[in-house]
Structures are given as C-alpha cells and as structure tokens.
Enzyme design. Structure first.
Site, PDB file in Angstrom:
ATOM      1  N   SER A 254      -3.289   3.359   6.131  1.00 13.69           N
ATOM      2  CA  SER A 254      -4.576   3.879   5.678  1.00 13.69           C
ATOM      3  C   SER A 254      -4.335   5.188   4.933  1.00 13.69           C
ATOM      4  CB  SER A 254      -5.485   4.139   6.876  1.00 13.69           C
ATOM      5  OG  SER A 254      -5.035   5.304   7.546  1.00 13.69           O
ATOM      6  N   LYS A 255      -5.419   5.758   4.451  1.00 11.53           N
ATOM      7  CA  LYS A 255      -5.330   7.000   3.666  1.00 11.53           C
ATOM      8  C   LYS A 255      -4.585   8.106   4.405  1.00 11.53           C
ATOM      9  CE  LYS A 255      -9.195   6.418   0.585  1.00 11.53           C
ATOM     10  NZ  LYS A 255     -10.490   5.892   0.962  1.00 11.53           N
ATOM     11  N   ARG A 256      -4.674   8.069   5.738  1.00 10.66           N
ATOM     12  CA  ARG A 256      -3.970   9.078   6.532  1.00 10.66           C
ATOM     13  C   ARG A 256      -2.485   9.121   6.205  1.00 10.66           C
ATOM     14  NH1 ARG A 256      -2.942   8.021  11.543  1.00 10.66           N
ATOM     15  NH2 ARG A 256      -3.465   5.815  11.434  1.00 10.66           N
ATOM     16  N   GLY A 258      -1.109   8.837   3.373  1.00  9.88           N
ATOM     17  CA  GLY A 258      -0.796   9.295   2.014  1.00  9.88           C
ATOM     18  C   GLY A 258      -1.369   8.325   0.996  1.00  9.88           C
TER      19      GLY A 258
END
Ligand code: GLU
Length: 492
Positions: A254-256, A258
């Site tokens: 996920s966006k976490r 990067g």
C-alpha cells in the site's frame, strides 16, 4: 480450441496501482503469447467514485507500459476502451431475463433494517447473509412499500444448497458452500446501476472472454459470478486468480510502503521495459536463475502454469537495480527520448531542440548512462551542463576549495586551457602534470578543485569529458566565476 480472449477491467477510482498494472500485464502477456485478444473495459458503474481523470490515468499508464488493447466500441483505429456506463441497457436486459426465470427479485429492505438484522446474526454467532425476506413479496406488498417511498434493489436468487466449484488455473479446485458463502446478493442497486458481480458476468459473457485473470482478492466473488453464468445459460470462462502483492513487511502493498502507483514510477523515470520485466516477476517466474527478460521474451515464455500461489513481495531496490540494467542497455537515442521531457520540464531544453542542442544532450547522456538508476536523476546530474548559474555545494566548497594552492591551481588550469588546442585528455594531461611538479601536489589535488569550479560539486563524469563537453569558453568563464565566488566568501 477457441481463440484466447482476456480483459483488464479496472475501476477508475484512483491511480493505477502496481497490482492492477501487474494484472493488466499478465492478461496482455497471455493474449500475446496465444495470439489472442486483450480487451480493456472500464468498470465505471460506481458513479460516486469513478472519475474521468482516473480513466485517463489508466489509459496513460497502459500506454506508458506498452500494453495495447485490441478492440473497443470506437471506429477504425480509434477504438476502445469499453465503458460499462455505456452498456447499462444490456445489464437491464439480462437482469430482466433473470427475473423471468425466477432467479432475481426486488428487495425493499432498507439499509438500516439490513444492518439491524446483520447485527442480530452476528450476536447469534451466525454468518451474515440476506435472509430472503423479500423473496416472495406479493404485488400488494410491493405496492405498499413503494407507497412508503422505498426504492427496491434487485437481488439474485442464489442456490440454497450444494457447492459451487471454482476450477482455478492457479489455485486449483476451490469449493464454496452455497448456503454459507453465497447469499442472495444485490445485482442492481437502488440508483439503477448494476453491481460489479453482475455487470462483470454480463460483460465477460457477451465479450466472449475465455480466461478471467485477476487478483486473488476476487476469488471469493467467483462462486457468485459462476452462479449467474449458469442461471443465464452462459458458458463459464476459465479463471486464474493471481497472488497478492505484499510490501517488505509482508502486509498488503500500500501507499505506506512508498511509491505504488504507475504514475509515480513514470515520474521517477523508470523505463517501461524495466517496469514490465519487474512486474512480470511478481507472481510469475520462468526458472530460478533468470531475472532479465525482454518483453518479447516474456511473451514467448509466459504461461499461467508458472504463476505461483504464494504472495509476491514488492522489492523496490530490485526494481531500481533492474532499471539501471535497462538504462545501460539503451541506445543514446532511446535514452534521449526518455530524458528529454525531464530536461524540458526543468527548463534545460526548449520544446523543440535544434540539432546542436540534441547532440549536446546525447553527449551528456553518454557520460551519465553508467551512473543512472532513475531517469529523473538526469535533472540533478546534468544541471551544470545546461545552466551557467549552477550552485556551488557549500560543504564541498569548504572541504575542497580551502586547501593550499587552490587559487594558483585554478589560475594554472585557466592558462593551460586557454593555450590548449583541444580539451581532451591527451592534450591536457601532460600540461596538468607540469603543474603537479610546480605545486608539489597529486593529480587529485588538481582535479578536485577544477571539478568543483566547473560543476559546483565533487561528483561528475571524468574531468576531461566535462572539460570537452563544456568547451573552452565556458570553462574559462566558470573558473573566473568560481574565483569571484571564493573571493566573496573570503576563501581566497
Ligand atoms: N473492476 C474490478 C476491479 O477493479 C474488476 C475485477 C475483475 O477483474 O473481475 O477490481
């Protein structure tokens, strides 16, 4: 055997995630390997979440990766994609067929009532499923509900006994219990739009899709879809659910973690070939040793048999490394095509560079090619080649330009350059050596301050390459500019 027809069916609700791109790629490779067709279908029936901008991002991302689709509703060469929002009449038509067959019914339960009953089921430790309350409504019941202002949804009458078998090309046979795992799910919402599980079946059937290749997160939807195929008398396609993509910490990517959207990778300057190669390895592999595959090799070697059941781990460092490998394999012209937009955006090159500007850019790329990992780095690494007012990195000036003889070395090189017929190594090195003896220093002590003077920093291609690229006039100007700077900072 019928011709392979596969599709990529994204919902345009945000950026195209690498997982989506990988699904698109596997479908595309499968189609190309078998000489079949790859269809792009935008699943935009969720009007509240779908946007035109997101559709454009999907199209741009596929174009960047080179994943071309083969057909669409448009005419001539200008076709596709298909949009579900343009096919609403079809979904209505097939919903009516289900109603006629007694396999769909109107449901007037309100969201609040449904929620209440769900809570009750949870309390009793039962599975949460629609209880079939509206299955046998009379016309009068419906009339009454409508008079109350209720707007019905349409539910599929699912099978209430037995099992539904998903014969998955990746996961093998997976059985779902019809009683506990497939309830009477909604196929048309109260806003008149079909749900995903219904529209996807109508489309895949009418578009004659032979293989549904998609993320494993859709496996649990598959028995519902199979029941609809069967209820409508459609042939059931083959399914292949491909493994999820995890971050390094083994949680869903996920966006976490990067950058995860294709647009971000494009912006950072990943080459399409490197992205395609890397994405192909997320859940597929040819053997244990080979990691670099050209796109044509992937087309030749790709098969669903070699898709793994295990989740894939996204490794940004490996992707970066792979991008460097591809950068080094490119011709300078190819690199130029990728570097140009970055340089134009930075204001280093005009909209239409002339031959001289282009040649200069190609020479710069020749020097940078071995050091680049991301094409976006061409801006920082080449700034001083394009801009005469490049900045001097303070800490480097402090470290290198405060050594003894700095000013004398600069003056010495100024004179040597001025007198030289060419600025190549062959001409200049013997001259520089003379200076080394005069000042009692080593070559590095001469080259370092010159490098800082010409580039503002201490990392650059070989000094003679820099000298030649900049040319006599600019080298002399830069040495003068550097001396002025050092005087202003009272370092000389
Ligand atoms: N629109 C669905 C999605 O984006 C498509 C899933 C499928 O391939 O059936 O997840």
């Amino acid at each position: 055997m019928s011709t392979v027809r596969v599709r990529f069916a994204p919902s345009p609700t945000g950026d195209l995630h690498v997982g989506g791109a990988r699904t698109a790629l596997f479908n595309w490779l499968y189609a190309r390997h078998h000489g079949g067709s790859f269809v792009l279908r935008i699943e935009d029936t969720d009007a509240a979440r779908s946007t035109e901008a997101a559709t454009q991002v999907i199209i741009d991302s596929l174009n960047y990766l080179g994943l071309d689709w083969d057909e669409g509703p448009g005419k001539g060469g200008d076709y596709g994609p298909y949009y579900q929002s343009q096919r609403l009449d079809l979904y209505r038509e097939y919903a009516n067929k289900l109603m006629e067959k007694g396999r769909a019914y109107e449901c007037y339960c309100s969201p609040e009532e449904l929620d209440e009953r769900r809570q009750e089921q949870i309390k009793l430790g039962q599975g949460t499923r629609y209880d079939g309350r509206c299955l046998h409504l009379t016309d009068e019941d419906k009339e009454k509900y409508r008079a109350e202002g209720r707007i019905p949804v349409l539910r599929f009458k699912a099978l209430d006994e037995g099992e539904t078998l998903v014969e998955d090309l990746v996961r093998g046979n997976v059985k779902f219990d019809n009683v506990t795992q497939v309830d009477d799910f909604v196929i048309f919402k109260s806003d008149g739009m079909p749900t995903y599980n219904f529209a996807v079946v109508v489309d895949d059937a009418l578009m004659k899709i032979t293989h549904v290749i998609r993320g494993e997160d859709h496996l649990s939807n598959t028995p519902k879809q199979i029941q609809i195929y069967q209820a409508l008398g459609f042939a059931v396609p083959k399914f292949a659910h491909i493994p999820m993509i995890l971050g390094p910490d083994k949680s869903l990517l996920s966006k976490r973690h990067g950058a995860t959207s294709v647009t971000q990778f494009y912006d950072e300057g990943y080459l399409a070939e490197a992205m395609v190669n890397y994405l192909s390895l997320l859940g597929w592999g040819y053997d244990d040793s080979q990691t670099i595959f050209s796109t044509s090799e992937l087309i030749e070697k790709f098969s669903l048999e070699r898709v793994s059941k295990n989740p894939a781990v996204f490794d940004l460092q490996k992707l970066e490394w792979m991008n460097g490998v591809y950068i080094r394999e490119q011709s300078l012209e190819e690199l130029y095509a990728v570097a140009l937009p970055f340089w134009q955006k930075a204001g280093f090159l005009p909209e239409e560079p002339n031959t001289e500007e282009r040649d200069y850019a190609l020479r710069i790329l020749k020097e940078l090619q071995s050091r680049l990992k991301l094409m976006a780095e061409v801006v920082e690494l080449a700034e001083y080649f394009f801009k005469d007012d490049y900045e001097y990195k303070s800490e480097i000036v402090e470290k290198i330009m405060t050594k003894p003889h700095t000013e004398a070395v600069l003056d010495f090189v100024y004179d040597a350059v001025q007198a030289a017929s060419k600025l190549d190594e062959e001409t200049l090195k013997p001259q520089f050596k003379v200076g080394l003896e005069t000042f009692g220093i080593k070559m590095g002590d001469l080259i370092q301050p010159i490098r800082v003077a010409l580039t503002g920093t201490n990392v650059s291609p070989g000094i003679y390459d820099v000298l030649e690229l900049l040319g006599k006039e600019r080298v002399l100007e830069r040495i003068t500019r550097t001396k002025t700077m050092l005087k202003e900072r009272e370092l000389i």
